[in-house]
Design an enzyme around this catalytic site. Structure first.
Site, PDB file in Angstrom:
ATOM      1  N   LYS A  30       0.825  -1.215   0.000  1.00 44.04           N
ATOM      2  CA  LYS A  30       0.000   0.000   0.000  1.00 44.04           C
ATOM      3  C   LYS A  30       0.864   1.272   0.000  1.00 44.04           C
ATOM      4  O   LYS A  30       2.077   1.215   0.251  1.00 44.04           O
ATOM      5  CB  LYS A  30      -0.949  -0.043   1.201  1.00 44.04           C
ATOM      6  CG  LYS A  30      -1.974  -1.185   1.124  1.00 44.04           C
ATOM      7  CD  LYS A  30      -2.988  -1.107   2.258  1.00 44.04           C
ATOM      8  CE  LYS A  30      -4.030  -2.208   2.156  1.00 44.04           C
ATOM      9  NZ  LYS A  30      -5.074  -2.111   3.210  1.00 44.04           N
ATOM     10  N   TYR A  67     -12.374  -1.384  -3.806  1.00 45.45           N
ATOM     11  CA  TYR A  67     -12.900  -1.589  -2.448  1.00 45.45           C
ATOM     12  C   TYR A  67     -14.413  -1.352  -2.385  1.00 45.45           C
ATOM     13  O   TYR A  67     -14.948  -1.027  -1.328  1.00 45.45           O
ATOM     14  CB  TYR A  67     -12.163  -0.687  -1.457  1.00 45.45           C
ATOM     15  CG  TYR A  67     -10.806  -1.226  -1.033  1.00 45.45           C
ATOM     16  CD1 TYR A  67     -10.707  -2.365  -0.229  1.00 45.45           C
ATOM     17  CD2 TYR A  67      -9.622  -0.605  -1.404  1.00 45.45           C
ATOM     18  CE1 TYR A  67      -9.477  -2.868   0.175  1.00 45.45           C
ATOM     19  CE2 TYR A  67      -8.379  -1.104  -1.007  1.00 45.45           C
ATOM     20  CZ  TYR A  67      -8.326  -2.232  -0.211  1.00 45.45           C
ATOM     21  OH  TYR A  67      -7.102  -2.734   0.202  1.00 45.45           O
ATOM     22  N   ASN A 107      -2.171   0.214   6.709  1.00 45.54           N
ATOM     23  CA  ASN A 107      -1.701  -1.073   7.226  1.00 45.54           C
ATOM     24  C   ASN A 107      -0.826  -1.873   6.252  1.00 45.54           C
ATOM     25  O   ASN A 107      -0.800  -3.092   6.289  1.00 45.54           O
ATOM     26  CB  ASN A 107      -2.880  -1.891   7.764  1.00 45.54           C
ATOM     27  CG  ASN A 107      -3.911  -2.198   6.706  1.00 45.54           C
ATOM     28  OD1 ASN A 107      -3.725  -1.857   5.543  1.00 45.54           O
ATOM     29  ND2 ASN A 107      -4.977  -2.859   7.096  1.00 45.54           N
ATOM     30  N   HIS A 109      -2.280  -5.353   1.389  1.00 46.61           N
ATOM     31  CA  HIS A 109      -3.587  -5.977   1.168  1.00 46.61           C
ATOM     32  C   HIS A 109      -3.364  -7.455   0.912  1.00 46.61           C
ATOM     33  O   HIS A 109      -2.368  -7.838   0.301  1.00 46.61           O
ATOM     34  CB  HIS A 109      -4.278  -5.360  -0.055  1.00 46.61           C
ATOM     35  CG  HIS A 109      -5.440  -6.170  -0.562  1.00 46.61           C
ATOM     36  ND1 HIS A 109      -6.681  -6.120   0.011  1.00 46.61           N
ATOM     37  CD2 HIS A 109      -5.523  -7.082  -1.563  1.00 46.61           C
ATOM     38  CE1 HIS A 109      -7.489  -6.962  -0.631  1.00 46.61           C
ATOM     39  NE2 HIS A 109      -6.806  -7.557  -1.587  1.00 46.61           N
ATOM     40  N   GLU A 149      -9.451  -9.956  -8.140  1.00 49.27           N
ATOM     41  CA  GLU A 149      -8.514  -8.861  -7.867  1.00 49.27           C
ATOM     42  C   GLU A 149      -7.277  -8.933  -8.772  1.00 49.27           C
ATOM     43  O   GLU A 149      -6.787  -7.908  -9.248  1.00 49.27           O
ATOM     44  CB  GLU A 149      -8.121  -8.892  -6.386  1.00 49.27           C
ATOM     45  CG  GLU A 149      -9.303  -8.534  -5.481  1.00 49.27           C
ATOM     46  CD  GLU A 149      -9.054  -8.777  -4.001  1.00 49.27           C
ATOM     47  OE1 GLU A 149      -9.969  -8.493  -3.208  1.00 49.27           O
ATOM     48  OE2 GLU A 149      -7.952  -9.252  -3.620  1.00 49.27           O
TER      49      GLU A 149
HETATM   50  P1  ATP Z   1      -7.301  -5.717   3.040  1.00 56.07           P
HETATM   51  O1  ATP Z   1      -8.609  -5.984   2.328  1.00 56.07           O
HETATM   52  O2  ATP Z   1      -6.712  -4.368   2.672  1.00 56.07           O
HETATM   53  O3  ATP Z   1      -6.330  -6.834   2.908  1.00 56.07           O
HETATM   54  P2  ATP Z   1      -8.424  -6.633   5.481  1.00 56.07           P
HETATM   55  O4  ATP Z   1      -9.051  -7.692   4.632  1.00 56.07           O
HETATM   56  O5  ATP Z   1      -7.538  -7.075   6.594  1.00 56.07           O
HETATM   57  O6  ATP Z   1      -7.599  -5.615   4.589  1.00 56.07           O
HETATM   58  P3  ATP Z   1     -10.932  -5.249   5.409  1.00 56.07           P
HETATM   59  O7  ATP Z   1     -11.989  -5.422   6.431  1.00 56.07           O
HETATM   60  O8  ATP Z   1     -11.105  -5.878   4.076  1.00 56.07           O
HETATM   61  O9  ATP Z   1      -9.549  -5.685   6.074  1.00 56.07           O
HETATM   62  O10 ATP Z   1     -10.723  -3.682   5.225  1.00 56.07           O
HETATM   63  C1  ATP Z   1     -10.092  -3.172   4.062  1.00 56.07           C
HETATM   64  C2  ATP Z   1      -9.174  -2.040   4.441  1.00 56.07           C
HETATM   65  O11 ATP Z   1      -9.966  -0.960   4.911  1.00 56.07           O
HETATM   66  C3  ATP Z   1      -8.214  -2.337   5.585  1.00 56.07           C
HETATM   67  O12 ATP Z   1      -7.052  -2.988   5.195  1.00 56.07           O
HETATM   68  C4  ATP Z   1      -7.914  -0.950   6.067  1.00 56.07           C
HETATM   69  O13 ATP Z   1      -6.927  -0.314   5.237  1.00 56.07           O
HETATM   70  C5  ATP Z   1      -9.249  -0.251   5.909  1.00 56.07           C
HETATM   71  N1  ATP Z   1     -10.011  -0.303   7.160  1.00 56.07           N
HETATM   72  C6  ATP Z   1     -10.666  -1.374   7.673  1.00 56.07           C
HETATM   73  N2  ATP Z   1     -11.252  -1.067   8.850  1.00 56.07           N
HETATM   74  C7  ATP Z   1     -10.966   0.235   9.066  1.00 56.07           C
HETATM   75  C8  ATP Z   1     -11.273   1.170  10.103  1.00 56.07           C
HETATM   76  N3  ATP Z   1     -12.022   0.796  11.155  1.00 56.07           N
HETATM   77  N4  ATP Z   1     -10.787   2.429   9.991  1.00 56.07           N
HETATM   78  C9  ATP Z   1     -10.044   2.805   8.930  1.00 56.07           C
HETATM   79  N5  ATP Z   1      -9.717   1.995   7.913  1.00 56.07           N
HETATM   80  C10 ATP Z   1     -10.152   0.719   7.976  1.00 56.07           C
HETATM   81 MG    MG Z   2     -10.129  -7.313   2.902  1.00 51.37          MG
END
Ligand code: ATP
Ligand code: MG
Length: 138
Positions: free
Chosen positions: A10, A50, A113, A116, A127
């Site tokens: 990211k 997303y 974070n 992804h 994806e």
């Molecule tokens: P990713 O899809 O990016 O691998 P993930 O599957 O662990 O992450 P998801 O629930 O799919 O988590 O959320 C997608 C992304 O949205 C997260 O990686 C993060 O960058 C962002 N995100 C999720 N929850 C929050 C939150 N509470 N506040 C801010 N950003 C968030």
């Molecule tokens: Mg995710």
């Protein structure tokens, strides 16, 4: 398809110069890179990627962040790729990520974070095809 997953390094990790270290961890964990490119998502493309989170309160912040700078997108191959990669990256919130995981080492917050990882075989295929034509998948 079940042996492939999709990842993005990211914008936060790109800005901090962590791309090489993260790719090294991915290779060391036994993943083969089947496709890779450095690119930058427009707001529109980040929103599309997303879209599943469109109703969530953090969606606007997520789209702004994911379009804020270059990313490295890649398709990764390994037995049990989706599950094993989620283990390697750790929990969404780095405060809850296990020691030694990519997010524990490189993520600053739940929003920024570092990486992804696809959450299912089906989404891994969708994806990967979002970023790479069939000619770019090896
Ligand atoms: P990713 O899809 O990016 O691998 P993930 O599957 O662990 O992450 P998801 O629930 O799919 O988590 O959320 C997608 C992304 O949205 C997260 O990686 C993060 O960058 C962002 N995100 C999720 N929850 C929050 C939150 N509470 N506040 C801010 N950003 C968030
Ligand atoms: Mg995710």
């Amino acid at each position: 398809m079940s042996n492939r997953t999709f990842t993005m390094i990211k914008p936060d990790a790109t800005r901090k110069g962590n791309t090489g270290a993260i790719l090294q961890m991915i290779n060391a964990a036994g993943f083969r890179i089947a496709a890779m490119k450095m690119t930058k998502l427009s707001k529109e493309k980040a929103g599309e990627f997303y879209a599943v989170h469109a109703a969530r309160p953090f969606y606007g912040e997520l789209v702004d962040f994911m379009s804020s700078g270059p990313i490295t997108a890649a398709i990764l191959e390994k037995d049990n790729a989706v599950e094993d990669f989620r283990k390697l990256i750790g929990a969404t919130n780095p405060a809850e990520a296990a020691d030694g995981t990519i997010r524990k080492l490189f993520a600053a917050s739940i929003g920024e974070n570092a990486v992804h990882g696809s959450d299912s075989n089906e989404n891994a295929g969708i994806e990967g095809d979002f970023f790479f034509s069939k000619l770019e998948q090896f």
